[in-house]
Scaffold this motif. Structure first.
Motif, short mmCIF file in Angstrom:
data_model
loop_
_atom_site.label_atom_id
_atom_site.label_comp_id
_atom_site.label_asym_id
_atom_site.label_seq_id
_atom_site.Cartn_x
_atom_site.Cartn_y
_atom_site.Cartn_z
N PRO A 33 -0.08 15.86 -7.74
CA PRO A 33 -1.45 15.40 -7.52
C PRO A 33 -1.60 14.58 -6.24
O PRO A 33 -0.66 13.92 -5.79
N ARG A 34 -2.78 14.64 -5.68
CA ARG A 34 -3.12 13.90 -4.46
C ARG A 34 -4.13 12.83 -4.84
O ARG A 34 -5.15 13.12 -5.47
N TYR A 35 -3.87 11.59 -4.45
CA TYR A 35 -4.76 10.47 -4.75
C TYR A 35 -5.32 9.90 -3.45
O TYR A 35 -4.63 9.82 -2.44
N GLU A 36 -6.59 9.51 -3.50
CA GLU A 36 -7.28 9.00 -2.33
C GLU A 36 -7.40 7.49 -2.44
O GLU A 36 -7.77 6.96 -3.49
N PHE A 37 -7.08 6.80 -1.37
CA PHE A 37 -7.14 5.34 -1.31
C PHE A 37 -8.01 4.90 -0.14
O PHE A 37 -8.17 5.64 0.83
N ARG A 38 -8.54 3.68 -0.23
CA ARG A 38 -9.26 3.08 0.89
C ARG A 38 -8.68 1.70 1.13
O ARG A 38 -8.46 0.93 0.20
N CYS A 39 -8.44 1.39 2.39
CA CYS A 39 -7.92 0.10 2.79
C CYS A 39 -9.07 -0.89 2.92
O CYS A 39 -10.05 -0.61 3.62
N ARG A 40 -8.97 -2.02 2.25
CA ARG A 40 -10.03 -3.04 2.33
C ARG A 40 -9.97 -3.80 3.64
O ARG A 40 -10.98 -4.34 4.08
N ALA A 41 -8.82 -3.83 4.28
CA ALA A 41 -8.67 -4.58 5.53
C ALA A 41 -9.27 -3.83 6.72
O ALA A 41 -10.03 -4.41 7.50
N CYS A 42 -8.95 -2.54 6.86
CA CYS A 42 -9.42 -1.79 8.04
C CYS A 42 -10.44 -0.72 7.71
O CYS A 42 -11.03 -0.12 8.61
N GLY A 43 -10.66 -0.42 6.41
CA GLY A 43 -11.66 0.58 6.02
C GLY A 43 -11.17 2.01 6.08
O GLY A 43 -11.93 2.94 5.80
N ASP A 44 -9.92 2.22 6.45
CA ASP A 44 -9.35 3.57 6.55
C ASP A 44 -9.25 4.21 5.16
O ASP A 44 -8.93 3.54 4.18
N SER A 56 -1.28 4.88 -10.73
CA SER A 56 -1.93 3.57 -10.56
C SER A 56 -1.09 2.60 -9.74
O SER A 56 -1.47 1.45 -9.57
N ALA A 57 0.04 3.06 -9.20
CA ALA A 57 0.87 2.20 -8.36
C ALA A 57 0.14 1.87 -7.06
O ALA A 57 -0.58 2.70 -6.52
N PRO A 58 0.30 0.64 -6.55
CA PRO A 58 -0.35 0.29 -5.28
C PRO A 58 0.21 1.11 -4.13
O PRO A 58 1.32 1.64 -4.20
N SER A 59 -0.58 1.23 -3.08
CA SER A 59 -0.17 1.98 -1.90
C SER A 59 -0.52 1.19 -0.65
O SER A 59 -1.50 0.45 -0.62
N THR A 60 0.28 1.35 0.39
CA THR A 60 0.04 0.69 1.67
C THR A 60 -0.63 1.68 2.61
O THR A 60 -0.25 2.85 2.66
N CYS A 61 -1.65 1.23 3.35
CA CYS A 61 -2.36 2.12 4.27
C CYS A 61 -1.48 2.47 5.47
O CYS A 61 -0.50 1.76 5.74
N PRO A 62 -1.80 3.53 6.20
CA PRO A 62 -1.00 3.93 7.36
C PRO A 62 -0.89 2.84 8.44
O PRO A 62 0.06 2.84 9.21
N GLN A 63 -1.84 1.90 8.46
CA GLN A 63 -1.81 0.81 9.43
C GLN A 63 -0.92 -0.35 8.96
O GLN A 63 -0.76 -1.33 9.67
N GLY A 64 -0.42 -0.27 7.70
CA GLY A 64 0.48 -1.29 7.19
C GLY A 64 -0.16 -2.33 6.30
O GLY A 64 0.51 -3.25 5.84
N HIS A 65 -1.46 -2.22 6.03
CA HIS A 65 -2.15 -3.18 5.16
C HIS A 65 -1.87 -2.87 3.69
O HIS A 65 -1.84 -1.71 3.30
N ALA A 66 -1.69 -3.91 2.89
CA ALA A 66 -1.37 -3.72 1.48
C ALA A 66 -2.59 -3.82 0.57
O ALA A 66 -2.51 -3.46 -0.59
N ASP A 67 -3.73 -4.29 1.09
CA ASP A 67 -4.93 -4.47 0.27
C ASP A 67 -5.71 -3.17 0.20
O ASP A 67 -6.65 -2.93 0.96
N THR A 68 -5.30 -2.29 -0.72
CA THR A 68 -5.94 -0.98 -0.86
C THR A 68 -6.47 -0.80 -2.27
O THR A 68 -6.04 -1.49 -3.20
N VAL A 69 -7.39 0.13 -2.41
CA VAL A 69 -7.96 0.45 -3.72
C VAL A 69 -7.98 1.97 -3.87
O VAL A 69 -8.26 2.70 -2.92
N LYS A 70 -7.62 2.44 -5.08
CA LYS A 70 -7.63 3.88 -5.35
C LYS A 70 -9.05 4.32 -5.62
O LYS A 70 -9.77 3.68 -6.39
N LEU A 71 -9.48 5.40 -4.99
CA LEU A 71 -10.84 5.91 -5.14
C LEU A 71 -10.90 6.93 -6.27
O LEU A 71 -9.93 7.62 -6.57
#
Length: 74
Positions: free
Chosen positions: A2-13, A25-40
């Motif tokens: 499965p493919r899960y979509e995330f959004r970074c709260r720091a950069c909006g990516d 439901s495991a947390p994920s880090t955005c490609p820019q390195g920010h850890a504050d992400t949310v699963k969409l």
């Protein structure tokens, strides 16, 4: 897988991560390195492009259609 979509709260990516459902439901880090992400919440739609709509059985003959649609012959 499965493919899960995330959004970074720091950069909006918005980015996608392929992982097993057991890690959905495991947390994920955005490609820019920010850890504050949310699963969409994603939706998936399938449209058929095959042999057309499936055939429906013909309505029974007789019956007036009355209050119940004619199924009981009233």
């Amino acid at each position: 897988m499965p493919r899960y979509e995330f959004r970074c709260r720091a950069c909006g990516d918005t980015f996608e991560v392929n992982r097993p459902m057991s890690e959905a439901s495991a947390p994920s880090t955005c490609p820019q390195g920010h850890a504050d992400t949310v699963k969409l919440l994603s939706t998936v739609a399938f449209t058929g492009r095959g042999g057309g709509a499936p055939a429906r059985p013909a309505a029974p003959a007789g019956g007036g259609g009355g209050c119940c649609g004619g199924a009981c012959g009233c």
